[in-house]
Design an enzyme around this catalytic site. Structure first.
Site, PDB file in Angstrom:
ATOM      1  CB  SER A 144     -29.861 -18.257  -7.848  1.00 29.53           C
ATOM      2  OG  SER A 144     -29.322 -17.251  -7.014  1.00 29.53           O
ATOM      3  CD1 TRP A 185     -32.008 -17.415  -0.591  1.00 27.99           C
ATOM      4  CD2 TRP A 185     -31.549 -17.390   1.598  1.00 27.99           C
ATOM      5  NE1 TRP A 185     -30.884 -18.182  -0.384  1.00 27.99           N
ATOM      6  CE2 TRP A 185     -30.583 -18.179   0.949  1.00 27.99           C
ATOM      7  CE3 TRP A 185     -31.473 -17.225   2.981  1.00 27.99           C
ATOM      8  CZ2 TRP A 185     -29.554 -18.797   1.636  1.00 27.99           C
ATOM      9  CZ3 TRP A 185     -30.445 -17.848   3.674  1.00 27.99           C
ATOM     10  CH2 TRP A 185     -29.502 -18.631   2.991  1.00 27.99           C
ATOM     11  CG  ASP A 187     -26.021 -16.877  -7.372  1.00 31.12           C
ATOM     12  OD1 ASP A 187     -25.294 -17.092  -8.349  1.00 31.12           O
ATOM     13  OD2 ASP A 187     -26.762 -17.741  -6.859  1.00 31.12           O
ATOM     14  CB  THR A 226     -20.041 -21.068  -9.907  1.00 29.00           C
ATOM     15  OG1 THR A 226     -21.381 -21.567  -9.819  1.00 29.00           O
ATOM     16  CG2 THR A 226     -19.091 -22.256 -10.021  1.00 29.00           C
ATOM     17  CG  ASP A 278     -23.113 -18.826 -11.235  1.00 24.67           C
ATOM     18  OD1 ASP A 278     -23.614 -17.831 -10.675  1.00 24.67           O
ATOM     19  OD2 ASP A 278     -23.122 -19.953 -10.723  1.00 24.67           O
ATOM     20  CE1 TYR A 295     -27.779 -22.918   0.059  1.00 22.84           C
ATOM     21  CE2 TYR A 295     -29.576 -23.942   1.244  1.00 22.84           C
ATOM     22  CZ  TYR A 295     -28.833 -22.833   0.941  1.00 22.84           C
ATOM     23  OH  TYR A 295     -29.151 -21.647   1.510  1.00 22.84           O
ATOM     24  CG  ASN A 328     -35.931 -17.160  -5.295  1.00 25.12           C
ATOM     25  OD1 ASN A 328     -35.759 -17.993  -6.171  1.00 25.12           O
ATOM     26  ND2 ASN A 328     -37.134 -16.795  -4.885  1.00 25.12           N
TER      27      ASN A 328
END
Lengths: 43, 319
Positions: free
Chosen positions: B35, B39, B32, B217, B214, B75, B37
């Site tokens: 963003s 996880w 992505d 998206t 992005d 979110y 991070n």
């Protein structure tokens, strides 16, 4: 020093929900604005 | 506790496999660029969303170290809550040592229906929740990549072909020349778009606008009035909150062209119309903000290079 990670194009959440007849329910229950990712004021 | 907004885009389709720990535990993640991070779900999470995905078990990894800090990722429709730890993260052939990552303990219901287990963020570190160093920053710091850039090719083919290349550009995935666009903000992969035209007429972004490239998206998202204009011009109509088009008319719909850095980036109707169980949808979505998002609908047509070394995005026609 160059590595490639293959990406799989899988089923989307929408497709899975549509197949299960749950999309409309989820769409209304969890309305989504793609801009929320970039601007919390849309949350 | 750090927070970062993330995607719960129902139309995201692409994911890749990474592994975490020693011995490795595998996860499907969305790469992505919107963003920062990394996880994945953890064994401490019993939400339905986690139970539907692979979970990381720290006690099975000899290289895992706890960080102790909490992590909360917001979110649009809920949040992921968890904590941070360190471990070896293997991406392709690269073993990134001491990579900080989030282990979820609770996830929003919507995640249950996503194929990917987690997210691997590829934006700038300033965006990262809890100050967690992003994976690509550690790749650069640890000398794993020969060039401080990565590139993304998204194929329309569901079986194969899509790829993220770390450390270089793959000439097999584009044709023609690369247009390099300087970033207008080093937080996201944000660039300036000069205008959007259909049949030579400006239909949106008159005088210029800002857009984020992005991979996290699925659609092309823009301001309400601009998206309404585009959808009207291509013949879309609103039905139950969706912008639908007649599947029989796809061949007659016009190209939509984004003008960026003096170059034209054209999307034929076959690129911006997607077919689903309920019919054919426009790939242009309303975001309600002045900001645009150039998501997978755009990236499928244009091989995208994300150059951290020179803070620029490269776009070339995907091949």
């Amino acid at each position: 020093c160059l590595v490639q990670v293959p990406l799989e194009k899988g089923k989307t959440a929408r497709e899975i929900l549509e197949e299960q007849g749950l999309w409309e329910e989820y769409r209304l229950k969890y309305p989504y604005n793609p801009m929320v990712k970039f601007d919390n004021s849309f949350a | 506790v750090g927070t970062q907004s993330m995607t719960n885009d129902a139309d995201l389709a692409y994911f890749g496999i990474i592994s975490i720990g020693t011995p490795p535990q595998s996860f499907k993640v969305v790469f992505d660029t919107g963003s920062s991070n990394l996880w994945v779900p953890s064994i401490y999470c019993s939400s339905p969303a986690c139970n539907n995905h692979d979970k990381f078990n720290p006690s099975l990894s000899s290289t895992y170290r706890q960080n102790g800090a909490s992590l909360r990722i917001q979110y649009g429709t809920g949040s992921m809550i968890g904590f941070l730890g360190y471990d070896t993260v293997t991406v392709g052939g690269f073993a990134v040592q001491n990579q900080i990552f989030g282990l979820s303990t609770s996830e929003a219901p919507f995640m249950q229906y996503m194929r990917a287990d987690g997210i691997l963020g590829l934006a700038y570190p300033r965006l990262s929740a809890s100050g967690a160093t992003p994976v690509f920053d550690n790749m650069m710091k640890q000398g794993l990549v020969s060039q401080d850039l990565f590139s993304v090719y998204l194929s329309s083919n569901s079986n194969s072909g899509s790829v993220v290349t770390f450390g270089g550009i793959d000439p097999n995935h584009y044709s023609g020349s690369i247009t390099w666009i300087p970033l207008s903000s080093e937080l996201y992969w944000q660039i300036t778009v000069d205008s959007v035209t259909v049949n030579g007429q400006v239909v949106a972004c008159n005088g210029g606008c800002q857009a984020i490239v992005d991979t996290g998206t699925s659609l092309i998202v823009g301001p309400q009035s601009s998206i309404s204009n585009i959808n009207q011009v291509v013949g879309a109509y609103s039905q139950n909150g969706n912008d639908m088009v007649s599947c029989n008319n796809i061949g007659q719909m016009p190209d939509v062209t984004f003008h960026i850095q003096g170059q034209e980036f054209t999307l034929p109707s076959s690129a911006y119309i997607r077919q689903s169980y309920y019919g054919c949808h426009s790939g242009f979505g309303n975001g309600g903000s002045s900001l645009w998002i150039l998501g997978d609908v755009f990236i499928r047509q244009y091989y995208s290079i994300f150059d951290r070394g020179q803070n620029r995005v490269g776009l070339a026609r995907a091949a």
